[in-house]
Design a protein around this motif. Structure first.
Motif, PDB file in Angstrom:
ATOM      1  N   VAL A 136      -7.775  24.544   7.372  1.00 55.96           N
ATOM      2  CA  VAL A 136      -7.291  23.803   8.529  1.00 55.96           C
ATOM      3  C   VAL A 136      -5.859  23.309   8.273  1.00 55.96           C
ATOM      4  O   VAL A 136      -5.551  22.775   7.213  1.00 55.96           O
ATOM      5  N   VAL A 137      -4.996  23.500   9.269  1.00 55.22           N
ATOM      6  CA  VAL A 137      -3.637  22.975   9.245  1.00 55.22           C
ATOM      7  C   VAL A 137      -3.420  22.203  10.545  1.00 55.22           C
ATOM      8  O   VAL A 137      -3.728  22.706  11.624  1.00 55.22           O
ATOM      9  N   VAL A 138      -2.908  20.975  10.439  1.00 57.75           N
ATOM     10  CA  VAL A 138      -2.709  20.146  11.633  1.00 57.75           C
ATOM     11  C   VAL A 138      -1.244  19.767  11.757  1.00 57.75           C
ATOM     12  O   VAL A 138      -0.481  19.810  10.786  1.00 57.75           O
ATOM     13  N   THR A 139      -0.861  19.390  12.976  1.00 57.87           N
ATOM     14  CA  THR A 139       0.516  18.979  13.229  1.00 57.87           C
ATOM     15  C   THR A 139       0.527  17.919  14.311  1.00 57.87           C
ATOM     16  O   THR A 139      -0.439  17.765  15.063  1.00 57.87           O
ATOM     17  N   SER A 140       1.631  17.180  14.391  1.00 59.64           N
ATOM     18  CA  SER A 140       1.785  16.105  15.362  1.00 59.64           C
ATOM     19  C   SER A 140       3.188  16.160  15.940  1.00 59.64           C
ATOM     20  O   SER A 140       4.172  16.136  15.194  1.00 59.64           O
ATOM     21  N   ASP A 141       3.298  16.224  17.276  1.00 60.72           N
ATOM     22  CA  ASP A 141       4.619  16.256  17.909  1.00 60.72           C
ATOM     23  C   ASP A 141       5.427  15.014  17.556  1.00 60.72           C
ATOM     24  O   ASP A 141       6.620  15.091  17.265  1.00 60.72           O
ATOM     25  N   ALA A 142       4.778  13.844  17.609  1.00 55.88           N
ATOM     26  CA  ALA A 142       5.470  12.585  17.325  1.00 55.88           C
ATOM     27  C   ALA A 142       5.522  12.272  15.833  1.00 55.88           C
ATOM     28  O   ALA A 142       6.100  11.263  15.423  1.00 55.88           O
ATOM     29  N   GLY A 143       4.860  13.106  15.008  1.00 59.94           N
ATOM     30  CA  GLY A 143       5.025  13.028  13.572  1.00 59.94           C
ATOM     31  C   GLY A 143       4.073  12.145  12.815  1.00 59.94           C
ATOM     32  O   GLY A 143       4.107  12.108  11.585  1.00 59.94           O
ATOM     33  N   ALA A 144       3.164  11.409  13.535  1.00 58.95           N
ATOM     34  CA  ALA A 144       2.314  10.455  12.821  1.00 58.95           C
ATOM     35  C   ALA A 144       0.840  10.577  13.192  1.00 58.95           C
ATOM     36  O   ALA A 144       0.048   9.693  12.857  1.00 58.95           O
ATOM     37  N   GLY A 145       0.450  11.632  13.887  1.00 65.54           N
ATOM     38  CA  GLY A 145      -0.967  11.863  14.159  1.00 65.54           C
ATOM     39  C   GLY A 145      -1.504  11.196  15.396  1.00 65.54           C
ATOM     40  O   GLY A 145      -2.700  11.264  15.661  1.00 65.54           O
ATOM     41  N   VAL A 146      -0.650  10.535  16.169  1.00 64.60           N
ATOM     42  CA  VAL A 146      -1.061   9.902  17.421  1.00 64.60           C
ATOM     43  C   VAL A 146      -0.232  10.510  18.551  1.00 64.60           C
ATOM     44  O   VAL A 146       0.984  10.656  18.424  1.00 64.60           O
ATOM     45  N   GLY A 147      -0.881  10.828  19.662  1.00 66.06           N
ATOM     46  CA  GLY A 147      -0.199  11.510  20.753  1.00 66.06           C
ATOM     47  C   GLY A 147      -0.598  12.974  20.768  1.00 66.06           C
ATOM     48  O   GLY A 147      -1.756  13.319  20.516  1.00 66.06           O
ATOM     49  N   TYR A 148       0.347  13.848  21.053  1.00 66.44           N
ATOM     50  CA  TYR A 148       0.040  15.277  21.080  1.00 66.44           C
ATOM     51  C   TYR A 148      -0.066  15.813  19.655  1.00 66.44           C
ATOM     52  O   TYR A 148       0.876  15.721  18.863  1.00 66.44           O
ATOM     53  N   THR A 149      -1.237  16.344  19.318  1.00 68.31           N
ATOM     54  CA  THR A 149      -1.476  16.920  18.006  1.00 68.31           C
ATOM     55  C   THR A 149      -2.030  18.325  18.171  1.00 68.31           C
ATOM     56  O   THR A 149      -2.544  18.691  19.228  1.00 68.31           O
ATOM     57  N   GLY A 150      -1.941  19.113  17.120  1.00 71.65           N
ATOM     58  CA  GLY A 150      -2.433  20.483  17.161  1.00 71.65           C
ATOM     59  C   GLY A 150      -3.226  20.813  15.922  1.00 71.65           C
ATOM     60  O   GLY A 150      -3.122  20.139  14.896  1.00 71.65           O
ATOM     61  N   ILE A 151      -4.028  21.863  16.025  1.00 70.37           N
ATOM     62  CA  ILE A 151      -4.854  22.299  14.896  1.00 70.37           C
ATOM     63  C   ILE A 151      -4.875  23.816  14.840  1.00 70.37           C
ATOM     64  O   ILE A 151      -4.864  24.496  15.874  1.00 70.37           O
ATOM     65  N   ARG A 152      -4.885  24.354  13.638  1.00 69.97           N
ATOM     66  CA  ARG A 152      -5.087  25.787  13.408  1.00 69.97           C
ATOM     67  C   ARG A 152      -6.178  25.946  12.364  1.00 69.97           C
ATOM     68  O   ARG A 152      -6.216  25.207  11.374  1.00 69.97           O
TER      69      ARG A 152
END
Length: 803
Positions: A136-152
């Motif tokens: 699993v790899v995750v990402t965050s548009d705002a950089g801190a895990g709150v708001g728009y996030t993504g997962i692969r």
């Protein structure tokens, strides 16, 4: 500290099911009259400390089992193993059984218990809570895990990860992604999660091409409770949650509720989020039937940070930034913003209301009935309503691009204006799911299930303000489009044990999708798309039990999947994207002992007509995905846990893979000649597919109720397109976190937990996501690379009190 008087003895042991000795993680242990309580961990173990000598009544409870009461006498340290008998009423687990994998289904999966989800829940979106699972790899548009996030998962993005809640699909029918920002703090209402990697077993909703998240919402607790949770941390991140429950009333009824609010400034400039949600559930528990109603909703207001940071700003390249300004025609204000922003926090948006606003309401009616010892049924009716928009400021816009006449001022036509627009999406999703289970014999089990769902989506735009007015009122629509989708599936599953140690599994699914897109798109082009697809998705597997604690499994699965809305809308007129097909082979070995568990598996995923970005433009200039004939993912994964001593535990997982497109053609537009040029590549890596994802955790528990966990995660480099070019990649990164937790209780409080999550404790500068596009101009190639930097060292401190 009179409330925490030192005592003399420790009571520890395990809790299991009496009939088959299955461990029961999450069971509640209470020593009446002392306020001392514990919950069994993932291995079914518990421990109570500081107990004075004397006689006590011990209570052990677990949903779906009869409460155990036992008189004990404590005069020394004791080990007491306890067994529970299944209760007379139907447990909530039956709701998700039809779409869950088991050891007999030959599927690669991982289960997360409620305690594991809770331990990692500090208010970040759910992808970050499951970030430490294999591949699993995750990402965050705002950089801190709150708001728009993504997962692969295994390199596959959210559009290829099937998500269900109580067996009901959560993926958006058109974009096919799951937007966790619309479900803030949903983890606080989760009982358990099963993560299936690869195709997995048949489920409801779009096909799973990378994995599935099968989520069960909270089961009722036996006793009434009230719970208050608050988290505060870096970037003014604040989470407040209140939970209430009646427990089981007359051993038949239960009511539970949650109210949550999360706010954060975000790591990037203006990356703020304000998220609100609630979850309400009421249930009737009969001896042979279960009726549950869930109502939950999420509202989000998120400042847009989805453009990322240009490479020149990230690297501090002044000349590169000035070239970027010239190439893209930035005005003086936007140019100053680019040149003067923090290199990792830059946000191109400056308009004060550049927000994304959306609300999503969910209604679920769940019913299960144990019709006989051999035959059971569960089904659900569901309805989801979503409504929202994103607002943006656009400068120097042509009236003709909005279908408007040029206004005449002082006798001269005005062709452009600054304006504010909103792009709306209103949608309704409703349907039914069902499953029948028949146990024909002790070694033969049948399941028949499926669903029918309808989606109705409205896409439209408004101009809410313009510097120069034309003929449109701010409530009028300048475009209107509809997306209607009907999705039917039926599946049959058979589990058969021809001999004691061998289990065979077959799973056959038929799925029919009808998709219609009409009206106008946001570029005012007419839409008239009609497509119907019929898919057959067979799966077979076998499991051989070497002994009661270890097994070997293998499976072969085929999955088919239609394209998303953009694939249809952006396709050339008169053409349709071909559906994707995946052949998935999985094999592995699992072993579980009291202090040690591990699994290792290999997989081979072969795609036919996978849809990927090629740089190809449609006949109206839109970027489109194209089918590539052959591509593959080959890998090996490991997941294990080992208890070194009563103080130390090690958890680790690793995923190594080779992800390739056999032959890839890149299309790049040449503005000097106004034609597309083609570059051909042999065996390049698939974009955003790291070769290695490795995680390790050392847990230290010096005394009961207190734990420290040091976590490390490594993700190797990822290419942002399918050309395997070193100039268009995300660098590999290694991030270290630390988590602290302390549970204790005293009179009047069932449990108090103080938790601290320290993220990126070594302050690593890294980017977890990005995108790129290129073109030819002036005789040379220009690549526009954009990145999403993640936060440096940051903290979240939580306090949870349960009464």
């Amino acid at each position: 500290m009179p409330l925490f008087t030192k005592a003399q003895f420790t009571l520890s042991g395990s809790v299991s099911e009496k009939t088959n000795q299955k461990i029961l993680p999450g069971a509640n242990i209470l020593l009446k009259g002392t306020g001392k309580a514990a919950t069994t961990d993932a291995t079914g173990k518990y421990q109570l400390t500081n107990i004075k000598a004397g006689k006590y009544m011990l209570l052990v409870s677990y949903i779906g089992y009869e409460t155990l009461q036992r008189q004990i006498e404590v005069g020394s340290d004791q080990t007491l193993d306890l067994s529970l008998v299944p209760s007379a009423f139907l447990a909530d687990e039956v709701i998700v059984m039809a779409t869950r994998a088991t050891e007999k289904s030959g599927t690669t999966y991982k289960n997360l218990s409620k305690s594991e989800v809770t331990a990692n829940n500090f208010g970040q979106d759910l992808p970050f809570i499951i970030n430490n699972t294999p591949g699993v790899v995750v990402t965050s548009d705002a950089g801190a895990g709150v708001g728009y996030t993504g997962i692969r998962i295994r390199g596959s993005d959210a559009t290829r990860v099937n998500v269900t809640v109580n067996g009901i699909p959560m993926n958006d029918s058109e974009s096919q992604g799951t937007f966790w920002v619309n479900m803030p703090d949903f983890a606080s209402s989760v009982e358990n999660i099963q993560i299936q990697r690869g195709v997995g077993t048949s489920t409801n909703g779009a096909g799973a091409f990378g994995g599935s998240l099968n989520i069960q919402t909270s089961a009722p607790e036996l006793l009434p409770y009230a719970e208050v949770n608050s988290t505060y941390g870096t970037f003014n991140t604040l989470k407040n949650t209140v939970k209430l429950g009646t427990g089981l009333i007359d051993n038949k009824f239960s009511f539970d509720g949650r109210l949550s609010r999360i706010s954060s400034d975000g790591f990037v400039d203006r990356g703020a989020s304000l998220l609100k949600s609630y979850f309400l559930s009421g249930a009737y528990h009969g001896k042979t039937d279960l009726l549950r109603i869930n109502v939950f909703s999420g509202t989000e207001k998120t400042y847009q940070s989805w453009n990322g940071v240009p490479e020149s700003r990230l690297r501090g390249d002044i000349q590169g930034m000035n070239d970027y300004i010239a190439r893209n025609g930035l005005n003086a204000t936007d140019a100053a913003n680019l040149l003067n922003s923090d290199s990792r926090k830059y946000n191109s948006f400056l308009y004060k209301d550049q927000n994304d606003n959306y609300q999503q309401d969910h209604y679920q009616l769940l019913y299960a009935n144990q019709l006989s010892d051999r035959f059971s049924f569960n089904g659900a009716l569901h309805y989801t309503h979503g409504k929202g928009y994103f607002e943006e400021f656009k400068n120097d816009q042509e009236f003709s691009a909005y279908g408007l006449p040029n206004p005449v001022i002082n006798g001269a036509p005005v062709e452009t204006t600054d304006l504010v627009r909103r792009r709306w999406l209103n949608n309704d999703f409703y349907g039914a799911t069902y499953a029948f289970n028949y146990k024909a014999a002790s070694n033969l089990n049948f399941t028949l299930g499926g669903a029918y769902n309808e989606y109705r989506g409205q896409h439209y735009g408004q101009i809410t303000w313009s510097q120069v007015s034309s003929t449109l009122n701010n409530s009028d629509h300048y475009y209107d489009g509809d997306g209607n989708k009907n999705d039917f599936n039926i599946f049959g599953k058979i589990a058969y044990n021809p001999v004691e140690k061998l289990s065979l599994f077959a799973d056959l699914q038929y799925r029919r999708v009808k998709y219609d897109i009409t009206g106008n798109d946001n570029d005012l082009l007419p839409l008239n798309v009609h497509d119907t697809r019929n898919f057959f998705n067979p799966k077979v597997g076998a499991t051989y039990f070497v002994d009661p604690k270890s097994n070997i499994y293998a499976s072969l699965s085929i999955a088919n999947k239609e394209g998303n809305r953009d694939d249809y809308v952006n396709a050339n007129v008169g053409t349709l994207p071909q559906p994707e097909r995946l052949y998935d082979v999985e094999a592995g070995y699992r072993i579980k002992h009291s202090g040690f568990s591990a699994g290792i598996n290999v997989y081979a995923m072969f795609y036919k007509d996978q849809l990927v970005v090629t740089g190809k433009l449609s006949d109206v200039g839109a970027s489109i995905r194209q089918n590539v004939p052959e591509s593959s993912r080959l890998g090996v994964e490991f997941d294990g846990s080992y208890t070194l001593s009563r103080f130390f535990q090690v958890n680790a997982n690793a995923a190594f893979s080779r992800n390739k497109i056999k032959n890839f053609s890149e299309y790049i537009f040449n503005y000097d000649t106004n034609v597309e040029e083609v570059n051909n590549y042999s065996n390049p890596d698939i974009s955003f597919s790291p070769d290695a994802v490795v995680f390790g955790e050392l847990v230290y528990k010096p005394f009961s109720g207190f734990a420290v966990a040091l976590q490390s995660k490594y993700v190797s480099k990822q290419y942002m397109d399918n050309t395997q070019n070193e100039n268009r990649k995300l660098n590999g990164y290694w991030v270290n976190n630390a988590r602290f937790g302390y549970d204790f209780s005293f009179k009047g409080v069932k449990n108090m937990n103080i938790g601290l999550l320290a993220n990126n404790i070594l302050n690593k500068k890294f980017e977890s996501n990005g995108y790129t596009y290129g073109y030819l101009s002036g005789g040379s190639r220009t690549d526009e690379n954009f990145y999403f930097p993640q936060a440096g060292t940051n903290f979240l401190l939580s306090l949870n009190v349960k009464f």
